[in-house]
Write a protein that holds these residues in place. Structure first.
Motif, PDB file in Angstrom:
ATOM      1  N   SER A  99       0.857  -1.185   0.000  1.00 25.19           N
ATOM      2  CA  SER A  99       0.000   0.000   0.000  1.00 25.19           C
ATOM      3  C   SER A  99       0.888   1.228   0.000  1.00 25.19           C
ATOM      4  N   SER A 120      -0.177   4.197   0.302  1.00 22.87           N
ATOM      5  CA  SER A 120      -0.787   5.280   1.075  1.00 22.87           C
ATOM      6  C   SER A 120      -1.133   4.914   2.509  1.00 22.87           C
ATOM      7  N   ALA A 143       3.152   2.146   3.191  1.00 25.72           N
ATOM      8  CA  ALA A 143       3.475   3.447   3.762  1.00 25.72           C
ATOM      9  C   ALA A 143       3.431   3.397   5.290  1.00 25.72           C
ATOM     10  N   ASN A 162       4.579   7.735   2.837  1.00 23.02           N
ATOM     11  CA  ASN A 162       4.091   7.844   1.467  1.00 23.02           C
ATOM     12  C   ASN A 162       5.240   8.216   0.549  1.00 23.02           C
ATOM     13  N   ARG A 181       5.125   8.521  -2.701  1.00 23.90           N
ATOM     14  CA  ARG A 181       4.709   9.199  -3.917  1.00 23.90           C
ATOM     15  C   ARG A 181       4.292  10.635  -3.678  1.00 23.90           C
ATOM     16  N   SER A 182       4.215  11.029  -2.427  1.00 25.92           N
ATOM     17  CA  SER A 182       3.818  12.389  -2.109  1.00 25.92           C
ATOM     18  C   SER A 182       4.381  12.760  -0.744  1.00 25.92           C
ATOM     19  N   GLY A 210       0.427  13.138   3.612  1.00 18.43           N
ATOM     20  CA  GLY A 210      -0.089  11.839   4.045  1.00 18.43           C
ATOM     21  C   GLY A 210       0.788  11.178   5.096  1.00 18.43           C
TER      22      GLY A 210
END
Length: 239
Positions: free
Chosen positions: A36, A38, A61, A88, A90-91, A94
């Motif tokens: 996952s 996120s 994450a 996270n 990818r960003s 979060g």
């Protein structure tokens, strides 16, 4: 989470308990590759029951497997829980870095013949003083970020209910893979990625800028060698 086992709620947001002969929500997760980007990998809460076997739970994450709520039961066998809790990727928003491989808040968890290694915080944690039972045996807990195995507090009811038998716990080294879902070449790469991630985390703690040389090395390494992973198995992914 990628996989969630949980009962429905009533109008007052209380979990609805099953009345015999009905059963509580139950999941059998076998031979799955779970990640996952996120959040958590598998969440088993509020009286849910799960059997997790021959799985590869990695690069989540947050926590790889989370068990919480009175009456929850998780059995984990021949499973690799690796490289979880890195936030996270990818960003910058979060989930932040710093989570366990397996986290038992309440309920019961049986962990047998598994590999819980290279997670960013603890390998396995159980925190409730009076409503948890953790049983870990014949497993490897290696190179996790802080404590390898965090049993309930000494003197608590939960500690008296918990056991740890024949486990290998080391601050450094490599755990033995159990799931059969990781090829030899991918295993070598996974261990290398784990080492690079730890170096990258240490680098970020020392430096004020967000991306250091080790982190860029990690990214290049993963791009170059991603094809070496054996992908001929079931994959469950949550973005």
């Amino acid at each position: 989470s990628a996989v969630q086992i949980q009962p429905a709620f009533d109008a007052h947001d209380n979990p609805i308990r099953a009345v015999p002969p009905s059963l509580q929500p139950t999941a059998i997760v076998k031979g799955c590759d779970i990640t996952s980007f996120s959040g958590r990998g598998i969440v088993n809460i509020d009286g849910g029951k799960s059997t997790i076997s021959d799985c590869y739970i990695h690069d989540c994450a947050a926590t790889g497997v989370y068990v919480g709520g009175q009456g929850s039961l998780a059995t984990i066998e021949r499973t690799d829980v690796l490289e979880n809790g890195n936030g996270n990727q990818r960003s910058r928003r979060g989930i932040a870095r710093g989570h366990s491989g397996i986290y038992l808040e309440q309920g019961t968890a049986f962990i047998r013949d598994s590999n819980i290694s290279n997670n960013s915080l603890t390998g396995i944690s159980a925190i409730s003083t009076d409503n948890a039972a953790l049983h870990v045996e014949d497993s490897d807990l290696v190179a996790n970020g802080s404590i390898q195995l965090e049993l309930p507090p000494i003197g608590s009811i939960s500690r008296e209910r918990s056991t740890s038998r024949n486990n290998r716990m080391q601050r450094e080294g490599e755990g033995r893979f159990r799931s059969g879902l990781i090829s030899d070449s991918a295993a070598d790469i996974a261990n290398s990625i784990g080492q690079l991630r730890r170096l990258s985390a240490e680098h970020r703690q020392r430096q004020s800028h967000p991306v250091g040389d080790n982190e860029e090395t990690l990214r290049n390494f993963m791009r170059t060698h991603a094809a070496a992973y054996d992908l001929h198995h079931t994959q469950v992914e949550m973005i």
